[in-house]
Design a protein around this motif. Structure first.
Motif, PDB file in Angstrom:
ATOM      1  N   TYR A  14       0.754  -1.423   0.084  1.00  0.00           N
ATOM      2  CA  TYR A  14      -0.030   0.135   0.233  1.00  0.00           C
ATOM      3  C   TYR A  14       0.853   1.570   0.155  1.00  0.00           C
ATOM      4  CZ  TYR A  14      -3.993  -2.841   1.148  1.00  0.00           C
ATOM      5  OH  TYR A  14      -5.030  -3.803   0.579  1.00  0.00           O
ATOM      6  N   TYR A  58      -7.703   3.465   4.660  1.00  0.00           N
ATOM      7  CA  TYR A  58      -7.254   1.942   4.772  1.00  0.00           C
ATOM      8  C   TYR A  58      -6.662   1.110   6.396  1.00  0.00           C
ATOM      9  CZ  TYR A  58      -4.871   4.397   1.244  1.00  0.00           C
ATOM     10  OH  TYR A  58      -4.489   5.353   0.014  1.00  0.00           O
ATOM     11  N   ALA A  62      -6.369  -2.536   5.865  1.00  0.00           N
ATOM     12  CA  ALA A  62      -4.913  -2.405   5.836  1.00  0.00           C
ATOM     13  C   ALA A  62      -4.246  -1.928   6.766  1.00  0.00           C
ATOM     14  CB  ALA A  62      -3.748  -1.778   4.588  1.00  0.00           C
TER      15      ALA A  62
END
Length: 276
Positions: A14, A58, A62
């Motif tokens: 990411y 996110y 993640a």
């Protein structure tokens, strides 16, 4: 001017997309680390609230942890000196600091002493632009460096034969540093550096080449202005955006009367060349 150093702990896959988002928020430089990413932004532009809003998106897929600190200019210089490594573009170009020994293996060697870490040339896009400059005609041309940072693109243009240089940046430290680096590389004759934007370039001033390594949004706004400042047969090199954004940049340039020549990429970052 102080900067904020943002330390992010996140999954490596990411990092690239988050860099793009942070760049849109004004973050100027990034360093990938073993645990994630470090990002840097002027203290006056930093908003923890906006940062948390971005990172919150996110968290479901993640999770990202972050911390930040104010990084004073004088402390950052010491950090830079302890970690800075020369930049090499094949066997043609080497960018080094004063405390590195010269290396005669390279055709062109640039010497810089950044006021800050930003603009040292380690970013993928700077490598892409320098690599492309090696194949473009510079001899006798006037070259414009948009958002010059440390001035290394303009300095390389001079080493490749550019007759006149004009460089500008919105940051005072960048203007000071570019002037210093011009002096170190004997590039002060027939050159000018100022603090400002493309709007401050005289309307009727024309160039044989323009270098613009900035970001997607600024390029989409300013490419028509760059086209206006190009001489017929002049080239424009743009970078500072991801490969996925290239079609938008190309469309804007072509609608401004420029011809697409070629594109190169490096780790998902893109560089595109146009001609008038």
């Amino acid at each position: 001017m102080n900067h904020i150093e943002l330390n992010l702990t996140l999954s490596p896959e990411y990092a690239e997309i988050l860099m793009a988002e942070l760049a849109e928020m004004g973050y100027e430089s990034f360093v990938e680390t073993d645990t994630g990413l470090d990002a840097y932004i002027p203290e006056s532009d930093f908003s923890e609230e906006k940062l948390q809003e971005t990172l919150a998106r996110y968290q479901p897929v993640a999770p990202v942890r972050f911390s930040w600190q104010v990084l004073e200019k004088k402390n950052w210089n010491a950090e830079w000196e302890s970690n800075y490594a020369p930049i090499e573009v094949g066997d043609a170009v080497r960018v080094r600091a004063l405390f590195h020994e010269p290396d005669a293996r390279f055709r062109h060697e640039l010497v810089i002493t950044p006021k800050m870490s930003f603009g040292t040339g380690h970013h993928e896009t700077t490598w892409l632009v320098m690599n492309e400059q090696l194949s473009l005609p510079h001899a006798g041309r006037a070259v414009l460096d948009v958002g010059c940072g440390t001035g290394i693109l303009a300095i390389l243009a001079r080493k490749l034969g550019a007759a006149d240089l004009l460089a500008f940046d919105i940051e005072e430290w960048a203007v000071e540093n570019t002037r210093e680096n011009f002096s170190l590389n004997e590039a002060t004759e027939q050159s000018e550096v100022f603090q400002g934007t493309i709007d401050d370039v005289p309307f009727d001033q024309r160039f044989g080449g323009i270098l613009a390594n900035i970001n997607r949004n600024i390029l989409l706004n300013e490419v028509p202005r760059y086209a206006q400042h190009l001489l017929p047969g002049g080239w424009l090199v743009v970078s500072g955006f991801y490969e996925i954004d290239a079609p938008d940049i190309i469309a804007k340039a072509e609608s401004s009367g420029l011809s697409y020549k070629r594109m190169n990429t490096r780790n998902q970052w893109a560089m595109v060349v146009f001609e008038k």
